[in-house]
Enzyme design. Structure first.
Site, PDB file in Angstrom:
ATOM      1  N   GLY A   1       0.809  -1.222   0.000  1.00 26.91           N
ATOM      2  CA  GLY A   1       0.000   0.000   0.000  1.00 26.91           C
ATOM      3  C   GLY A   1       0.844   1.274   0.000  1.00 26.91           C
ATOM      4  O   GLY A   1       2.061   1.250   0.227  1.00 26.91           O
ATOM      5  N   HIS A   2       0.173   2.383  -0.180  1.00 30.07           N
ATOM      6  CA  HIS A   2       0.814   3.695  -0.302  1.00 30.07           C
ATOM      7  C   HIS A   2       1.596   4.073   0.964  1.00 30.07           C
ATOM      8  O   HIS A   2       1.152   3.793   2.076  1.00 30.07           O
ATOM      9  CB  HIS A   2      -0.229   4.771  -0.581  1.00 30.07           C
ATOM     10  CG  HIS A   2      -1.195   5.001   0.535  1.00 30.07           C
ATOM     11  ND1 HIS A   2      -0.945   5.869   1.566  1.00 30.07           N
ATOM     12  CD2 HIS A   2      -2.399   4.473   0.785  1.00 30.07           C
ATOM     13  CE1 HIS A   2      -1.957   5.878   2.395  1.00 30.07           C
ATOM     14  NE2 HIS A   2      -2.861   5.032   1.945  1.00 30.07           N
ATOM     15  N   ASP A   3       2.752   4.678   0.754  1.00 31.64           N
ATOM     16  CA  ASP A   3       3.564   5.254   1.834  1.00 31.64           C
ATOM     17  C   ASP A   3       4.157   4.199   2.768  1.00 31.64           C
ATOM     18  O   ASP A   3       4.655   4.535   3.853  1.00 31.64           O
ATOM     19  CB  ASP A   3       2.750   6.264   2.662  1.00 31.64           C
ATOM     20  CG  ASP A   3       2.354   7.477   1.836  1.00 31.64           C
ATOM     21  OD1 ASP A   3       3.250   8.268   1.510  1.00 31.64           O
ATOM     22  OD2 ASP A   3       1.173   7.622   1.479  1.00 31.64           O
TER      23      ASP A   3
END
Lengths: 305, 305, 305
Positions: B217-219
């Site tokens: 997932g993002h980040d």
């Protein structure tokens, strides 16, 4: 599927070289398997357990492997192998045919829609306005995409239903003639698969957002403004009503209904229909507050062992 | 994201047609959501619960929907809808724009790197030396790939963060302006997805190896020399430290940290941070030797029921 | 892998600049890691725990890091780092080399086979008659596909084995030289990955049907007429016998055997071999009727707590 025009029984019988009985004047407007039949449809039945259901359905023509009485206002087509005869019809009316280029000539694409390089858009696909179809997305023939839709890279829209019939120890493919409909404002993550309906449509409702690696089986209906987390798998012929939240890695069985505004927590497995408005967890998924109580109690008990 | 040059508050306010207050001399060097802000950044806040956090953050400019006092050395931009105003800025500075060919003109590719047919490399992507990018890999704009990296077929690097805000019953997309950074000697399996950061970077550390169908997932920050098994899913904004082993089908929640050299056994679900150096198992994952004892005890107990 | 011709020990030793001992007349016909060795093969061993196994195997030549006695009729190649020497040989005989077009020139494709746009077919791939290879499918070099095979969009056939050796805190890649063999009448869903064998073949047996997002690890053998549900993951070097049904999201460990006509219910995790002809469920999977009894008993007990 619906035909582009109306057929007479004699036209259809000729195409599949079959005998027919009953009301010769029935008007034939489509093909559907038994779960989705409407007036005008041809359907099939090959097991005596389901004869009654088929004969009493809305179908106008039933392909059947027994010399039963024909109900009024319907017609019967006799076949030793109704599954094969039905498949033959599907392949006549919606035969797979190869595409010569990445974007087929018969595609309709709206204003301001971007198709990134290496995306594939099959024959007779319709895509609305202001969409982004990212690289290596595959959209099979006949799918319909609304406005303001984003489909992230390498997702597959409209692959065949996973539907086989066992005969003599081997699996025969049920040929799909349904479609995928993606309504306006939907966002589909990367590497998702949404299978076409066997004879009807798989639908993703307006405003629904899918994370990556989501699987949606054939003939499943997803409502509006739902969220589906990463690696969720929903089997065929299920209904997810509006405003449902399904977190990552949830599995949902076929033929179930998830009620409006239900929440299903991550990694749960759903094997039966669930009422709307509540939060569920576990394998099998039950109301989350009950499940948590059970877990707490059980953990205390195990510590005491 | 960092800008290529420094902006004055008046430039930015003009772009988004907004009023501003406070220190007019602040130098603006980037955009970041609140979790990643640095001096020079513009950020936003739209809920009074988070006003204090935003006002006390390192951000130089805060887009806010209330007439609060401006802290020294900062500036405020007033907006009825800070989420929309922030998104507008993101879209000005990092607007998606279509690519005309499979390998965009602005790509930098190192010596001895092989790009297989049908791979897509977005705008301003940088790829190091001695890499193999297999067929139908999709790399979104602005991603950075190190040396000696192998990305297997049909993986997707840098798709948008799965990040939406509910407003009036519908979901609004947070536009991503972050990147994916893949360090040297990483190998990514087939059909993996690694989402870009919302405003910062998603990072895969040097020497880490992913099996097929992995979702990051993002980040999320993955350390060096980790192994991630098939169908692992890691939600956004998590940290996996160096030398962590995560076996197949593990799910890891957002905002957690997995300590250095932890091992998480196959099919476990991790819902909170885990200390390094230990082996974990179960749903929720706890220390494996504890879990195994529990399982043995419970199984003996069930047999006796 | 088998060579196209027979080599003498001196040829091979020269290629890798190594010393050799033992029977200089051995005929060398292939390379294999220890699990799959046959007469004529070169293999390697680098840990004293496995010396005996390697020396007593059918291999004709063993790359080894100790000055042991050479068994009769065999030869030894000494190397400080047998893993690296073996990898060097693999890379000489089956070096990855870039493809210049989506369908490599050295591909053999049967009559009536359709290759949809954006599919990639690697070097020396063979595909039979009446197949459909959908858009953005990636087939790596040397894979062999039978007749009447359908591979849905964006699946990846023949990516490298997920096989690394840790040395000095970092992972070294074992270079794969095996293949994927897909027999006649197989259907592979969208977004599946089937990894090539490390040195032998990963096989999908005649008539087997995979749903979407299925992962098959290196050197796994799937029998005839099996069904594998969506998001099933099977690790490397396992054997699934004929007529096995594996429902959605099942995980199967490496090195296990699932007996003929076993059924494994959805979301189960299989950590050891299972006898054929029975139905299994749970984590770990046991006979389903036992598992269900346990679940009923345990639920009654929890209610009483």
């Amino acid at each position: 599927m619906k035909f582009n025009k109306t057929y007479h029984l004699s036209n259809i019988a000729e195409l599949i070289e079959s005998e027919y009985f009953g009301d010769h004047s029935v008007k034939i407007t489509g093909i559907n398997e038994i779960h989705n039949v409407e007036k005008g449809d041809i359907t099939f039945v090959d097991h005596h357990k389901y004869y009654n259901k088929a004969l009493k359905s809305k179908a106008s023509v039933i392909i059947i492997n027994a010399k039963v009485d024909c109900p009024d206002g319907k017609a019967l087509i006799f076949s030793d192998d109704p599954f094969a005869t039905y498949n033959k019809l599907v392949q006549i009316f919606r035969r797979f045919s190869p595409s010569k280029s990445e974007i087929s000539e018969t595609v309709l694409i709206g204003n301001n829609t971007v198709i990134q390089p290496s995306a594939f858009i099959g024959r007779k696909v319709r895509i609305g306005e202001n969409c982004i179809i990212h690289s290596s997305v595959s959209i099979y023939d006949h799918c319909v995409i609304g406005d303001n839709v984003i489909i992230h890279a390498n997702s597959v829209i409209g692959a065949d239903a996973y539907y086989f019939q066992k005969k003599d120890g081997e699996y025969r493919k049920m040929h799909s003639c349904g479609r995928v409909i993606i309504e306006d404002n939907v966002e589909i993550g990367a590497l998702c698969s949404i299978d076409k309906g066997v004879s009807a449509d798989t639908v993703i409702g307006r405003g629904t957002k899918l994370d990556n690696h989501v699987q949606i089986g054939h003939d499943t209906l997803i409502g509006k403004n739902c969220l589906l987390g990463s690696q969720v798998a929903i089997a065929g012929v299920s209904t997810i009503e509006d405003d449902v939240l399904i977190w990552a890695k949830v599995a949902i069985n076929k033929d179930v209904t998830i009620g409006k505004a239900a929440t299903i927590l991550a990694t749960s497995n759903v094997d039966k229909s669930l009422e709307g408005g509540k939060t569920y967890f576990g394998s099998p998924a039950i109301e989350a507050r009950k499940k948590w109580k059970q877990i707490v109690k059980l953990n205390q008990f195990i510590k005491g062992l």
